[in-house]
Each structure stands twice: as C-alpha cells, then as structure tokens.
Design a protein around this motif. Structure first.
Motif, mmCIF file in Angstrom:
data_model
loop_
_atom_site.group_PDB
_atom_site.id
_atom_site.type_symbol
_atom_site.label_atom_id
_atom_site.label_comp_id
_atom_site.label_asym_id
_atom_site.label_seq_id
_atom_site.Cartn_x
_atom_site.Cartn_y
_atom_site.Cartn_z
ATOM 1 N N THR A 30 0.848 -1.207 0.000
ATOM 2 C CA THR A 30 0.000 0.000 0.000
ATOM 3 C C THR A 30 0.876 1.246 0.000
ATOM 4 O O THR A 30 0.944 1.980 -0.989
ATOM 5 C CB THR A 30 -0.928 0.016 1.227
ATOM 6 O OG1 THR A 30 -0.146 -0.110 2.421
ATOM 7 C CG2 THR A 30 -1.952 -1.093 1.149
ATOM 8 N N ILE A 60 -1.692 0.558 13.226
ATOM 9 C CA ILE A 60 -2.026 -0.753 12.668
ATOM 10 C C ILE A 60 -0.914 -1.733 13.019
ATOM 11 O O ILE A 60 0.265 -1.403 12.908
ATOM 12 C CB ILE A 60 -2.213 -0.658 11.138
ATOM 13 C CG1 ILE A 60 -3.414 0.234 10.810
ATOM 14 C CG2 ILE A 60 -2.379 -2.043 10.522
ATOM 15 C CD1 ILE A 60 -3.612 0.504 9.318
ATOM 16 N N HIS A 62 0.923 -5.297 12.144
ATOM 17 C CA HIS A 62 1.111 -6.172 10.993
ATOM 18 C C HIS A 62 1.646 -7.532 11.452
ATOM 19 O O HIS A 62 2.590 -7.579 12.237
ATOM 20 C CB HIS A 62 2.098 -5.538 10.011
ATOM 21 C CG HIS A 62 1.663 -4.194 9.508
ATOM 22 N ND1 HIS A 62 1.702 -3.055 10.297
ATOM 23 C CD2 HIS A 62 1.168 -3.804 8.315
ATOM 24 C CE1 HIS A 62 1.233 -2.033 9.584
ATOM 25 N NE2 HIS A 62 0.904 -2.451 8.386
ATOM 26 N N THR A 97 -7.239 -3.893 6.412
ATOM 27 C CA THR A 97 -6.999 -3.858 7.855
ATOM 28 C C THR A 97 -8.321 -4.113 8.549
ATOM 29 O O THR A 97 -9.342 -3.534 8.163
ATOM 30 C CB THR A 97 -6.431 -2.479 8.262
ATOM 31 O OG1 THR A 97 -5.151 -2.323 7.635
ATOM 32 C CG2 THR A 97 -6.278 -2.353 9.771
ATOM 33 N N THR A 116 -9.862 -2.237 21.095
ATOM 34 C CA THR A 116 -9.684 -2.945 19.822
ATOM 35 C C THR A 116 -8.283 -2.685 19.279
ATOM 36 O O THR A 116 -7.609 -1.739 19.694
ATOM 37 C CB THR A 116 -10.704 -2.448 18.787
ATOM 38 O OG1 THR A 116 -10.599 -1.023 18.702
ATOM 39 C CG2 THR A 116 -12.122 -2.835 19.165
ATOM 40 N N PRO A 141 2.503 2.837 11.222
ATOM 41 C CA PRO A 141 1.671 3.785 10.479
ATOM 42 C C PRO A 141 2.382 4.083 9.166
ATOM 43 O O PRO A 141 3.504 3.611 8.945
ATOM 44 C CB PRO A 141 1.692 5.025 11.374
ATOM 45 C CG PRO A 141 3.052 4.989 12.008
ATOM 46 C CD PRO A 141 3.406 3.521 12.159
ATOM 47 N N SER A 142 1.745 4.852 8.305
ATOM 48 C CA SER A 142 2.427 5.300 7.094
ATOM 49 C C SER A 142 3.651 6.125 7.515
ATOM 50 O O SER A 142 3.603 6.866 8.496
ATOM 51 C CB SER A 142 1.473 6.125 6.241
ATOM 52 O OG SER A 142 0.854 7.139 7.017
ATOM 53 N N SER A 180 -4.349 1.000 3.199
ATOM 54 C CA SER A 180 -5.295 -0.117 3.226
ATOM 55 C C SER A 180 -6.726 0.330 3.558
ATOM 56 O O SER A 180 -6.946 1.341 4.224
ATOM 57 C CB SER A 180 -4.843 -1.136 4.279
ATOM 58 O OG SER A 180 -4.823 -0.544 5.563
ATOM 59 N N ILE A 182 -9.796 0.024 5.844
ATOM 60 C CA ILE A 182 -9.985 -0.392 7.239
ATOM 61 C C ILE A 182 -11.454 -0.717 7.467
ATOM 62 O O ILE A 182 -12.332 0.089 7.127
ATOM 63 C CB ILE A 182 -9.557 0.714 8.232
ATOM 64 C CG1 ILE A 182 -8.107 1.139 7.970
ATOM 65 C CG2 ILE A 182 -9.720 0.220 9.679
ATOM 66 C CD1 ILE A 182 -7.599 2.225 8.925
ATOM 67 N N GLU A 230 -14.058 7.270 15.051
ATOM 68 C CA GLU A 230 -13.855 5.832 15.153
ATOM 69 C C GLU A 230 -12.528 5.398 14.577
ATOM 70 O O GLU A 230 -11.880 4.498 15.077
ATOM 71 C CB GLU A 230 -14.991 5.111 14.488
ATOM 72 C CG GLU A 230 -15.794 4.399 15.542
ATOM 73 C CD GLU A 230 -16.959 3.731 14.924
ATOM 74 O OE1 GLU A 230 -17.079 2.533 15.123
ATOM 75 O OE2 GLU A 230 -17.719 4.421 14.230
ATOM 76 N N PRO A 232 -9.514 7.452 14.332
ATOM 77 C CA PRO A 232 -9.154 8.820 14.685
ATOM 78 C C PRO A 232 -8.255 9.507 13.637
ATOM 79 O O PRO A 232 -8.211 10.707 13.588
ATOM 80 C CB PRO A 232 -8.421 8.664 16.018
ATOM 81 C CG PRO A 232 -8.926 7.367 16.573
ATOM 82 C CD PRO A 232 -9.166 6.498 15.392
ATOM 83 N N GLY A 233 -7.594 8.728 12.801
ATOM 84 C CA GLY A 233 -6.765 9.343 11.764
ATOM 85 C C GLY A 233 -7.576 9.862 10.599
ATOM 86 O O GLY A 233 -7.037 10.438 9.662
ATOM 87 N N MET A 234 -8.887 9.650 10.622
ATOM 88 C CA MET A 234 -9.706 10.031 9.483
ATOM 89 C C MET A 234 -10.236 11.462 9.607
ATOM 90 O O MET A 234 -11.288 11.782 9.091
ATOM 91 C CB MET A 234 -10.875 9.056 9.329
ATOM 92 C CG MET A 234 -10.419 7.649 9.011
ATOM 93 S SD MET A 234 -9.403 7.576 7.521
ATOM 94 C CE MET A 234 -10.683 7.761 6.273
HETATM 95 O O1 TXA Z 1 -1.842 0.665 4.305
HETATM 96 C C1 TXA Z 1 -1.773 0.929 5.481
HETATM 97 O O2 TXA Z 1 -2.721 0.719 6.280
HETATM 98 C C2 TXA Z 1 -0.474 1.534 6.011
HETATM 99 C C3 TXA Z 1 0.620 0.470 5.911
HETATM 100 C C4 TXA Z 1 1.929 0.915 6.472
HETATM 101 O O3 TXA Z 1 0.169 -0.695 6.535
HETATM 102 N N1 TXA Z 1 -0.621 2.024 7.331
HETATM 103 C C5 TXA Z 1 -1.376 3.121 7.618
HETATM 104 O O4 TXA Z 1 -1.319 3.479 8.958
HETATM 105 O O5 TXA Z 1 -1.999 3.729 6.796
HETATM 106 P P1 TXA Z 1 -1.821 4.903 9.492
HETATM 107 O O6 TXA Z 1 -1.365 4.948 10.910
HETATM 108 O O7 TXA Z 1 -1.341 5.978 8.613
HETATM 109 O O8 TXA Z 1 -3.354 4.788 9.504
HETATM 110 C C6 TXA Z 1 -3.950 3.923 10.443
HETATM 111 C C7 TXA Z 1 -5.390 4.235 10.617
HETATM 112 C C8 TXA Z 1 -5.627 5.515 11.391
HETATM 113 O O9 TXA Z 1 -6.665 6.239 10.739
HETATM 114 C C9 TXA Z 1 -6.095 5.002 12.736
HETATM 115 O O10 TXA Z 1 -6.936 5.913 13.369
HETATM 116 C C10 TXA Z 1 -6.801 3.723 12.366
HETATM 117 O O11 TXA Z 1 -5.976 3.188 11.382
HETATM 118 N N2 TXA Z 1 -6.868 2.781 13.480
HETATM 119 C C11 TXA Z 1 -5.837 2.178 14.100
HETATM 120 N N3 TXA Z 1 -6.278 1.423 15.119
HETATM 121 C C12 TXA Z 1 -7.612 1.518 15.145
HETATM 122 C C13 TXA Z 1 -8.648 0.957 15.952
HETATM 123 N N4 TXA Z 1 -8.384 0.146 16.972
HETATM 124 N N5 TXA Z 1 -9.930 1.299 15.672
HETATM 125 C C14 TXA Z 1 -10.203 2.125 14.638
HETATM 126 N N6 TXA Z 1 -9.261 2.685 13.832
HETATM 127 C C15 TXA Z 1 -7.989 2.397 14.081
#
Ligand code: TXA
Ligand code: MG
Length: 334
Positions: A30, A60, A62, A97, A116, A141-142, A180, A182, A230, A232-234
């Motif tokens: 990704t 996330i 892996h 994811t 979670t 994370p990214s 990815s 989610i 839900e 939080p990165g969104m």
């Molecule tokens: O493609 C991808 O998913 C990439 C590659 C490196 O795997 N990773 C990625 O991670 O995009 P990041 O941190 O940029 O985005 C992770 C997202 C965030 O929006 C975060 O809020 C959400 O996943 N997230 C993580 N744990 C969560 C949880 N327990 N419940 C809901 N959302 C969650």
C-alpha cells in the motif's frame, strides 16, 4: 541516509534494529510504513514522536499470517466476529486492515487505549520476509510526517523521516499506492477508511448491500468530531501537500500562476500549454494505475514551488471512492 535494498543481510539487520526498539522504514504494497516492535511500548512511543503524530491516533499492527492472530487479538473470537472475519479472510494477505478485540499483550501505546486493535497481513514479499523473520508483530503507520502525503517509495521515507529511523528497507515502488481499507466488524460490518479493497468486494463476501458498509450522507461529517471518532486518523485535515491543491474542475481565475496538473488520463494537446508541468497517471484512465501513482505525483509536484496543483476528479465508487476520499481531504486543507 540511503535506503538499503532488501536482501538476507539487510533483512537480518532490520530485525535486529526492531528487536532493539529502533524504528525502520519498511515497504508494503500500500504505502511505506514506519515500523516498531508492537510488543515494545517504548519503541511504539518513538513512532509518535518521529511522525509528530497525536497520541490519540492508534496504529495498525502487521503480522505475517493468520496463525499469528492469536498473538495480537483476543482469541478465540466470538462466533459472530469469527464468521465475519472468515468471510473476508481470502483478502489477506493484502491491502485490508480489520479492527478486532485486542489481546492484553498489545500495549496501550499501539491502540491509544482502545479495546480494539487494527490488524493487517500485508502481501509485499519484503514485509512478509521481515515479519516471518522477526517473529513479533510490527506496529506501523504510514512513514510520513503527520498530515503529509503517505510515502510510496523508499526515497520518500528518507526525505521525510530519514533522521528518525535506523534504516529504510527498499522494496521498490508500492504497487497499490493508497493506504489499506480499514473495516470494523462489530456491532455490524463497516468501512472506516476506503481503499482498493472496495465496499463492493466486501459486501459480496458478507452478503449485504455495499451501501450498508459506508457512512450515510448525514453521518459522514461526524467522522470529523473527535468525540465520535472511530478511526481517529480520518480527520478531514490529512494527507495534503504544502502547495495549494484544488480539483481541476473547481479552478477559478484565482488558481493561476505556475500551475501543475495531475491528470488521470491524457489531456488534449491544446490544454497542455496551460500548465507548467503535467503528470498523466494512466494512459487509459485506469483507476488502479491512478491510485498507484497519485501520492508520488503529489509529492513530486510539491517539490516544484508551484502556486497551485490541480488534480482530476473521478466518480466515488469502487476504487474511485478511496481516491476521492484522499483527494477531498487533501483539497480541504487549502
Ligand atoms: O496501508 C496501510 O494501512 C499503512 C501500511 C503501512 O500498513 N498504514 C497506515 O497506517 O496507513 P496509518 O497509521 O497511517 O493509519 C492507520 C489508521 C488511522 O486512521 C487510525 O486511526 C486507524 O488506522 N486505526 C488504528 N487502530 C484503530 C482501531 N483500533 N480502531 C479504529 N481505527 C484504528
Ligand atoms: Mg497515515
């Protein structure tokens, strides 16, 4: 710092760094990730510092394969969660994811205190080798600074975070190019972040209408409210280049000066003179190709000191939903 081509030697070194609590830039299909040992709370905390990421935004985790799920999620899953996961398990390894109940062994630093954990089994052969070799799950994370465009090459990681990592493994250009998809499964299946695993693909497996997986029109602005966040990165403010960005069809007389254009298909020759630079992401308008090249094009044009970047729009279904999701967020910053 230079990216290091992935081979036996560099993979072994990357595992040593991770086992010692250091951060490593890693390729996935990704986007590139900023990896740490998910069982090491101090290492995970370094991720937040390195990215400048708010600590309420979980990571996330892996793993190499589904046999490692019991290490990271509360196992066994209850019957309904297990059924919903089984129905989509063929999409792993891949750009998907799944949010599942968390194992107690996963530190709060990974989940930002949630009950979670978000889990992914990535397909990229380098990431697969790394995960198999390390044996522990990897939080990643990214690998971009918070709020900037995600990296799709090893050099992108070096550009943004080179001084924050022990090494960057080079696994080539990311084939998917968008983060990815989610999903959360309970109380009922829902897409928290659209990606190239589409609502249609998931809906077919669960035997539900695709629309039931997506936020309803009335609900979607609430995603921006921290209280009800839900994924939080969104948040709306995300993923944006520094240069002002707009959709090409929204361009007005104020979007002038040195203008770069990102097109999803070739432009007529007569239009080319309007732009200082044009990047065509697909010869045929293929949205998989557009997704694959989009972030690299945004980063490239962002280096050129342009006054504006104008980008195409596509219809918000299938893979187009993920493309428009990322672009709408990026445009909203300007
Ligand atoms: O493609 C991808 O998913 C990439 C590659 C490196 O795997 N990773 C990625 O991670 O995009 P990041 O941190 O940029 O985005 C992770 C997202 C965030 O929006 C975060 O809020 C959400 O996943 N997230 C993580 N744990 C969560 C949880 N327990 N419940 C809901 N959302 C969650
Ligand atoms: Mg990110």
């Amino acid at each position: 710092m230079q990216p290091v081509l992935a081979d036996e030697h560099s993979l072994a070194l990357a595992c040593e760094h991770l086992a010692a609590g250091r951060l490593v830039g890693v390729p996935t299909e990704t986007v590139y990730g900023l990896a740490a040992n998910a069982f090491d709370p101090l290492a995970v905390r370094r991720i937040y510092t390195a990215k400048g990421r708010p600590d309420n935004n979980p990571l996330i985790v892996h793993v190499a394969g589904s046999d490692q799920l019991p290490d990271v999620v509360d196992w066994p899953l209850d019957a309904e969660t297990g059924r919903l996961l089984d129905a989509i398990i063929d999409l792993w390894p891949g750009p998907l994811t799944v949010v599942l109940p968390r194992a107690r062994r996963i530190p709060d630093e990974v989940t930002a205190g949630l009950s979670t954990v978000a889990v992914r089994i990535p397909k990229h052969p380098v990431m697969q080798s790394l995960l198999t070799r390390c044996g522990f799950p990897v939080a990643a994370p990214s690998a971009n600074r918070s709020k900037y465009v995600s990296p799709t090459t090893a050099q992108h990681v070096v550009d943004g975070l080179g001084d924050q990592v022990a090494m960057v493994l080079d696994g080539g250009r990311c084939s998917v190019g968008l983060e990815s998809t989610i999903v959360s499964l309970r109380p009922s299946p829902r897409i928290l972040r659209p990606g190239t695993v589409t609502a249609e693909m998931l809906a077919k497996r669960w035997g539900v209408p695709a629309a039931s997986l997506l936020p309803s029109g009335a609900k979607s602005p609430a995603v921006d409210e921290p209280a009800v966040l839900e994924a939080p990165g969104m948040m709306l403010q995300h993923y944006s280049p520094t240069t002002r960005l707009a959709f090409a069809d929204d361009a007005t007389s104020s979007t002038k000066g040195q203008v770069g254009r990102i097109a999803f298909a070739p432009l007529p020759d007569s239009r080319l003179t309007e732009y200082a630079v044009v990047r065509v992401l697909s010869q045929s308008g293929d949205l998989m190709e557009v997704a694959s090249g989009l972030f690299a094009a945004l980063r490239e044009l962002d280096q050129l000191q342009l006054d504006w970047i104008l980008v195409d729009r596509c219809s918000s279904d299938g893979i187009g939903r993920a493309i428009m999701d990322r672009l709408t967020r990026a445009v909203a910053n300007h």
